[in-house]
Design an enzyme around this catalytic site. Sequence first.
Site, PDB file in Angstrom:
ATOM      1  N   ALA A  21       0.912  -1.182   0.216  1.00  0.00           N
ATOM      2  CA  ALA A  21       0.001  -0.002  -0.187  1.00  0.00           C
ATOM      3  C   ALA A  21       1.033   1.172   0.077  1.00  0.00           C
ATOM      4  O   ALA A  21       2.030   1.148   0.426  1.00  0.00           O
ATOM      5  CB  ALA A  21      -0.811  -0.131   1.231  1.00  0.00           C
ATOM      6  N   GLU A  77      -0.247  -9.276  -0.536  1.00  0.00           N
ATOM      7  CA  GLU A  77      -1.896  -9.644  -0.318  1.00  0.00           C
ATOM      8  C   GLU A  77      -2.430  -9.593  -1.506  1.00  0.00           C
ATOM      9  O   GLU A  77      -3.705 -10.283  -1.865  1.00  0.00           O
ATOM     10  CB  GLU A  77      -2.431  -8.502   0.521  1.00  0.00           C
ATOM     11  N   GLU A 108       4.781  -4.904   6.824  1.00  0.00           N
ATOM     12  CA  GLU A 108       4.195  -3.873   7.785  1.00  0.00           C
ATOM     13  C   GLU A 108       4.804  -3.807   8.878  1.00  0.00           C
ATOM     14  O   GLU A 108       4.488  -2.319   9.611  1.00  0.00           O
ATOM     15  CB  GLU A 108       2.542  -3.999   7.646  1.00  0.00           C
ATOM     16  N   GLY A 130       0.747  -4.928   0.963  1.00  0.00           N
ATOM     17  CA  GLY A 130      -0.482  -5.067  -0.133  1.00  0.00           C
ATOM     18  C   GLY A 130      -0.150  -5.768  -1.291  1.00  0.00           C
ATOM     19  O   GLY A 130      -1.151  -6.349  -1.822  1.00  0.00           O
TER      20      GLY A 130
HETATM   21  N1  CAA Z   1       4.666   3.169  -0.625  1.00  0.00           N
HETATM   22  C1  CAA Z   1       5.105   4.391  -0.896  1.00  0.00           C
HETATM   23  N2  CAA Z   1       6.115   4.597  -1.679  1.00  0.00           N
HETATM   24  C2  CAA Z   1       6.791   3.569  -1.799  1.00  0.00           C
HETATM   25  C3  CAA Z   1       6.729   2.212  -1.523  1.00  0.00           C
HETATM   26  C4  CAA Z   1       5.342   2.034  -0.541  1.00  0.00           C
HETATM   27  N3  CAA Z   1       4.883   1.011  -0.058  1.00  0.00           N
HETATM   28  N4  CAA Z   1       7.583   1.440  -1.842  1.00  0.00           N
HETATM   29  C5  CAA Z   1       8.456   1.682  -2.405  1.00  0.00           C
HETATM   30  N5  CAA Z   1       8.115   3.211  -2.526  1.00  0.00           N
HETATM   31  C6  CAA Z   1       8.944   4.218  -3.410  1.00  0.00           C
HETATM   32  C7  CAA Z   1      10.070   4.902  -2.367  1.00  0.00           C
HETATM   33  O1  CAA Z   1       9.683   5.623  -1.468  1.00  0.00           O
HETATM   34  C8  CAA Z   1      10.985   5.300  -3.510  1.00  0.00           C
HETATM   35  O2  CAA Z   1      10.359   6.668  -3.784  1.00  0.00           O
HETATM   36  P1  CAA Z   1      11.303   7.921  -3.917  1.00  0.00           P
HETATM   37  O3  CAA Z   1      12.424   7.529  -5.113  1.00  0.00           O
HETATM   38  O4  CAA Z   1      10.622   8.916  -4.275  1.00  0.00           O
HETATM   39  O5  CAA Z   1      12.238   8.087  -2.823  1.00  0.00           O
HETATM   40  C9  CAA Z   1      10.794   4.520  -4.699  1.00  0.00           C
HETATM   41  O6  CAA Z   1       9.479   3.629  -4.381  1.00  0.00           O
HETATM   42  C10 CAA Z   1      11.639   3.352  -4.916  1.00  0.00           C
HETATM   43  O7  CAA Z   1      11.951   2.718  -3.558  1.00  0.00           O
HETATM   44  P2  CAA Z   1      13.280   2.589  -2.722  1.00  0.00           P
HETATM   45  O8  CAA Z   1      14.235   3.526  -3.196  1.00  0.00           O
HETATM   46  O9  CAA Z   1      13.135   2.385  -1.526  1.00  0.00           O
HETATM   47  O10 CAA Z   1      13.761   1.179  -3.734  1.00  0.00           O
HETATM   48  P3  CAA Z   1      14.602   0.166  -3.004  1.00  0.00           P
HETATM   49  O11 CAA Z   1      14.953  -1.024  -4.112  1.00  0.00           O
HETATM   50  O12 CAA Z   1      15.870   0.524  -2.245  1.00  0.00           O
HETATM   51  O13 CAA Z   1      13.933  -0.794  -1.931  1.00  0.00           O
HETATM   52  C11 CAA Z   1      11.919  -2.014  -1.105  1.00  0.00           C
HETATM   53  C12 CAA Z   1      12.904  -1.570  -2.352  1.00  0.00           C
HETATM   54  C13 CAA Z   1      12.730  -2.829  -0.128  1.00  0.00           C
HETATM   55  C14 CAA Z   1      10.709  -2.674  -1.643  1.00  0.00           C
HETATM   56  C15 CAA Z   1      11.632  -0.631  -0.367  1.00  0.00           C
HETATM   57  O14 CAA Z   1      11.155   0.093  -1.181  1.00  0.00           O
HETATM   58  C16 CAA Z   1      10.564  -0.995   0.864  1.00  0.00           C
HETATM   59  O15 CAA Z   1      10.590  -1.275   1.810  1.00  0.00           O
HETATM   60  N6  CAA Z   1       9.074  -0.449   0.612  1.00  0.00           N
HETATM   61  C17 CAA Z   1       8.312  -0.590   1.441  1.00  0.00           C
HETATM   62  C18 CAA Z   1       7.666  -1.727   1.697  1.00  0.00           C
HETATM   63  C19 CAA Z   1       6.519  -1.908   2.699  1.00  0.00           C
HETATM   64  O16 CAA Z   1       6.913  -1.609   3.928  1.00  0.00           O
HETATM   65  N7  CAA Z   1       5.234  -2.442   2.284  1.00  0.00           N
HETATM   66  C20 CAA Z   1       4.025  -2.537   3.293  1.00  0.00           C
HETATM   67  C21 CAA Z   1       3.257  -1.211   3.079  1.00  0.00           C
HETATM   68  S1  CAA Z   1       2.105  -1.096   4.030  1.00  0.00           S
HETATM   69  C22 CAA Z   1       0.662  -2.117   3.684  1.00  0.00           C
HETATM   70  O17 CAA Z   1       0.839  -2.676   2.490  1.00  0.00           O
HETATM   71  C23 CAA Z   1      -0.678  -2.089   4.431  1.00  0.00           C
HETATM   72  C24 CAA Z   1      -1.332  -3.099   4.239  1.00  0.00           C
HETATM   73  O18 CAA Z   1      -1.483  -4.442   4.329  1.00  0.00           O
HETATM   74  C25 CAA Z   1      -2.833  -2.581   3.197  1.00  0.00           C
END
Ligand code: CAA
Length: 257
Positions: free
Chosen positions: A65, A111, A131, A108
């Site tokens: 998400a 999911e 998460e 998400g």
């Molecule tokens: N939401 C918003 N933006 C996201 C994102 C997310 N879930 N995942 C990645 N992005 C964005 C980053 O902020 C980044 O944007 P900027 O270039 O503007 O900074 C861009 O995508 C590229 O990401 P990274 O630079 O972080 O890429 P990376 O290769 O270094 O890392 C990753 C990749 C490990 C997937 C890392 O991006 C990450 O940890 N993302 C979040 C994963 C996460 O926590 N997901 C769960 C979300 S909560 C949820 O899903 C709730 C639910 O159940 C409904």
Amino acid sequence: MEFIKVNEAYAKHIALIELNRPKELNALNLQLMGELRDTLKALDDNDEVRVIILTGNKKAFAAGADIKQMANKTAIDMLKIDQFSTWDQIRKTKKPLIAAVSGFALGGGCELAMTCDMIIASESAKFGQPEIKIGVMPGAGGTQRLTKAIGKAKAMELVLTGRFISSEEAMSYGLVNKVVPVEMYMHEATSLAKEIANMSPIAAQLAKESVNRSFETHLDEGLTFERKNFYLTFSSEDQTEGMQAFVEKRKPEYKGK
Ligand code: CAA
């Protein structure tokens, strides 16, 4: 459509949906999910289409998400936005839905892949429910679907540590149908779709519905429970800290408040 691409005639009786927010690793914002819901409904209503493939790109199926969209929300904001009514409609898609997953399928994103009926994964796919690392917990079915798919021990481990698993691990736990080299995953998903598209679409829909019935007997109750707890995490300081730290690209400091 801004955040997804749709090809209704990708192959005979097969439609392809591509999540298309590549710079954000296909983070699932509200608009994207709304577009996906509307597209799936339209494809369900299109008699030419018998099977649907949902994919992202080589680097990301979807990284979860959209954290930036949620970071400043309160529990009540989240309750009012009611994003999961969209997910409920998506899970009611009647036609067989195959996820073709490469790269990240997290939160998400994992999911969403699990909401599909089958998962074809590339060797580079990474699955996880991270998460907990941003001070919340899965909210789109993760605690229920992952547990049903891979069992309590592994689901608990993934949900409580947030660690990612490789596609090989996902295969050994029974989360995915097949793992193939990166250059083959769309081909493999398409072959599977073609095999199913050759069957009676009515039988396929009814069979899908029946398999899901056995799987989802007590799911509604579990999802309702999970959802309330997900909203509750938004009343914690740790949620604000976890999401803010992500946005600021720093390590979060949790206080258990
Ligand atoms: N939401 C918003 N933006 C996201 C994102 C997310 N879930 N995942 C990645 N992005 C964005 C980053 O902020 C980044 O944007 P900027 O270039 O503007 O900074 C861009 O995508 C590229 O990401 P990274 O630079 O972080 O890429 P990376 O290769 O270094 O890392 C990753 C990749 C490990 C997937 C890392 O991006 C990450 O940890 N993302 C979040 C994963 C996460 O926590 N997901 C769960 C979300 S909560 C949820 O899903 C709730 C639910 O159940 C409904």
